[in-house]
Enzyme design. Structure first.
Site, PDB file in Angstrom:
ATOM      1  N   ASP A   1      -7.444  19.109 -14.476  1.00 48.30           N
ATOM      2  CA  ASP A   1      -7.768  17.758 -14.905  1.00 48.30           C
ATOM      3  C   ASP A   1      -7.430  17.695 -16.395  1.00 48.30           C
ATOM      4  OD1 ASP A   1      -8.992  15.460 -15.880  1.00 48.30           O
ATOM      5  OD2 ASP A   1     -10.642  15.550 -14.443  1.00 48.30           O
TER       6      ASP A   1
ATOM      7  N   LYS B   1      -8.597   6.442 -18.970  1.00 49.89           N
ATOM      8  CA  LYS B   1      -8.900   6.956 -20.313  1.00 49.89           C
ATOM      9  C   LYS B   1      -7.681   6.835 -21.232  1.00 49.89           C
ATOM     10  CE  LYS B   1     -12.860   7.766 -18.422  1.00 49.89           C
ATOM     11  NZ  LYS B   1     -12.756   8.240 -17.099  1.00 49.89           N
TER      12      LYS B   1
ATOM     13  N   ARG C   1       0.852  -1.203   0.000  1.00 54.03           N
ATOM     14  CA  ARG C   1       0.000   0.000   0.000  1.00 54.03           C
ATOM     15  C   ARG C   1       0.881   1.244   0.000  1.00 54.03           C
ATOM     16  NH1 ARG C   1      -1.524   1.925   4.651  1.00 54.03           N
ATOM     17  NH2 ARG C   1      -2.107  -0.078   5.532  1.00 54.03           N
TER      18      ARG C   1
ATOM     19  N   TYR D   1     -16.512  17.324 -15.295  1.00 58.20           N
ATOM     20  CA  TYR D   1     -16.965  15.934 -15.301  1.00 58.20           C
ATOM     21  C   TYR D   1     -17.974  15.766 -14.152  1.00 58.20           C
ATOM     22  CZ  TYR D   1     -16.949  11.000 -14.106  1.00 58.20           C
ATOM     23  OH  TYR D   1     -17.347   9.726 -13.769  1.00 58.20           O
TER      24      TYR D   1
HETATM   25  C1  LIG Z   1     -12.462  14.339 -17.108  1.00 58.58           C
HETATM   26  C2  LIG Z   1     -12.591  13.231 -16.098  1.00 58.58           C
HETATM   27  N1  LIG Z   1     -12.007  13.361 -14.907  1.00 58.58           N
HETATM   28  C3  LIG Z   1     -12.092  12.400 -13.957  1.00 58.58           C
HETATM   29  C4  LIG Z   1     -12.841  11.251 -14.177  1.00 58.58           C
HETATM   30  C5  LIG Z   1     -12.939  10.210 -13.105  1.00 58.58           C
HETATM   31  O1  LIG Z   1     -12.104   9.125 -13.382  1.00 58.58           O
HETATM   32  P1  LIG Z   1     -12.404   7.596 -12.967  1.00 58.58           P
HETATM   33  O2  LIG Z   1     -13.640   7.166 -13.673  1.00 58.58           O
HETATM   34  O3  LIG Z   1     -11.153   6.882 -13.399  1.00 58.58           O
HETATM   35  O4  LIG Z   1     -12.575   7.576 -11.490  1.00 58.58           O
HETATM   36  C6  LIG Z   1     -13.464  11.085 -15.416  1.00 58.58           C
HETATM   37  C7  LIG Z   1     -14.259   9.858 -15.679  1.00 58.58           C
HETATM   38  O5  LIG Z   1     -14.957   9.756 -16.665  1.00 58.58           O
HETATM   39  C8  LIG Z   1     -13.337  12.100 -16.398  1.00 58.58           C
HETATM   40  O6  LIG Z   1     -13.951  11.998 -17.592  1.00 58.58           O
END
Ligand SMILES: Cc1ncc(COP(=O)(O)O)c(C=O)c1O
Length: 394
Positions: free
Chosen positions: A186, A211, A61, A114
């Site tokens: 992000d 992604k 961890r 998001y």
């Molecule tokens: C722009 C963006 N940020 C963060 C996330 C969250 O990521 P996760 O689904 O891996 O937890 C997503 C998920 O679709 C996203 O599209």
């Protein structure tokens, strides 16, 4: 040990770093010379003496050799001193906020986020006394005007999900620095291949490595990249304390995906450009959101702060929700699915799928209508993608 670790790394270009950093073969005594990082499944590590871990690892961890290899690679992609891997993008976001915010702090976030990030802010963190203001970050003056005495963080997405809006990252980071506010970007949509927020003056980069980084829709993961030592120590502490870490197998998959990131991004972007141009000229389409289109309102900013326009786009269909549903359910090459950034093309309906958690009045205000359709362009042959959309729209 005759490892190649570090050799020429600082001068390497992006695609070379994506392949090699973190995975230099160990050709020293006892080294096996693996060219791909092994999956170290051990949860604990033996030591010779009580006082120190012999091989540098204690418990998985806290740290693990496969994860460390991935974290070195992640850092190098964003030109950061440190990379930290998490079990999902949301785990990365939660750990970051947990590390840097406390009761009474104020956060400014762009209003077109998001849906899951917005939910984390409004429904989870708000309960702990953290305040949020959502502003249209396309206008840096609105961000600046929202800064208060207790503002600790500015949270940006650029391009945003799903409307592909951009913000001037460099300008907002400049304002934030003057007020000693931490800026977080992000960078999931652009990927580090096409945008470098740290180079534009921000403090922390977030990724859902589910992604583009992993790129094959077969793993869920998250990442934080940052260079400030003080911030790093706080987040690293909570990576271990809160424990939302990825498994060694997931780390291996993400590192493997990253090796082809630059090749994939080129194809994602060229396919998205072809699709955006096709849709722009289609009589059933009422507008396309893609930064690579010359008539996209922020095309000049996109050219300035991105080195490619990415693989994501959205468009407004003429007609009503049932017309949108027909198109969404008719595609054959595009899968109707949430998520993005994988080799396969996806199509989805933000209002009822990815952004269903955004309150309807907020969706309406932003322009996430019932006829908005989002596309993640994969790496298939563009002719097959256009033929599929043509038949679905007919
Ligand atoms: C722009 C963006 N940020 C963060 C996330 C969250 O990521 P996760 O689904 O891996 O937890 C997503 C998920 O679709 C996203 O599209």
């Amino acid at each position: 040990m005759t490892r190649r670790r570090g050799r020429g790394r600082s001068g390497w270009k992006f695609a070379t770093r994506a392949v090699h950093v973190g995975e230099e073969p160990n050709l020293g005594p006892g080294g096996s010379g693996d060219v791909a990082v092994p999956i170290h499944l051990s949860s604990t590590f033996a030591r010779r003496r009580v006082t120190e871990p012999t091989g540098g690892f204690e418990y998985s961890r806290t740290s693990n050799p496969t994860r460390r290899a991935l974290e070195e690679k992640l850092a190098s992609l964003e030109g950061a001193r440190h990379g930290l891997a998490f079990s999902s993008g949301m785990a990365a976001e939660t750990t970051l906020c947990l590390s840097l915010l406390e009761k009474g702090d104020h956060v400014i976030a762009s209003d077109d986020l998001y849906g899951g990030t917005r939910r984390l802010f409004s429904q989870t963190l708000a309960k702990f006394g953290i305040e949020f203001s959502f502003v249209d970050a396309r206008r840096p003056s609105l961000v600046s005007a929202a800064v208060r005495g207790n503002t600790r963080m500015i949270w940006l997405e650029s391009p945003t999900n799903p409307l592909m809006r951009l913000c001037d990252i460099n300008e907002i980071a400049r304002v934030a620095k003057q007020r000693s506010v931490v800026t977080v970007v992000d960078n999931t949509f652009a990927s580090p291949c096409f945008q470098s927020p740290l180079g534009l003056g921000t403090d922390v980069v977030v990724h859902s490595s589910t992604k583009y980084l992993s790129g094959h829709s077969d793993v869920v993961g998250g990442a934080l990249m940052l260079s400030d030592e003080r911030l790093f120590e706080r987040v690293k502490f909570n990576q271990n304390a809160a424990g939302a870490v990825p498994s060694p197998f997931d780390c291996f998959l993400i590192a493997r995906g990253i090796k082809t990131l630059s090749l994939r991004m080129e194809r994602h972007a060229s396919n998205a450009q072809r699709i955006a141009e096709f849709l722009s000229n289609h009589k059933k389409v009422d507008g396309v959101n893609y930064p690579g289109l010359k008539d996209f309102p922020q095309h000049t900013l996109a050219r300035r702060q991105m080195s490619g326009f990415g693989g994501m786009l959205s468009f407004q269909l003429k007609g009503d929700a049932s017309a949108a549903r027909k198109v969404l359910e008719r595609t054959k090459v595009f899968s109707l699915a949430e998520s993005l950034g994988g080799v396969e093309s996806l199509i989805e309906h933000p209002a009822t799928m990815t952004h269903a958690s955004v309150p309807p009045d907020q969706r309406a205000k932003l322009g996430i209508t019932d006829t908005l359709i989002r596309i993640s362009a994969g790496i298939e042959d563009p002719d097959d993608l256009l033929a599929d959309l043509r038949q679905a729209l007919s």
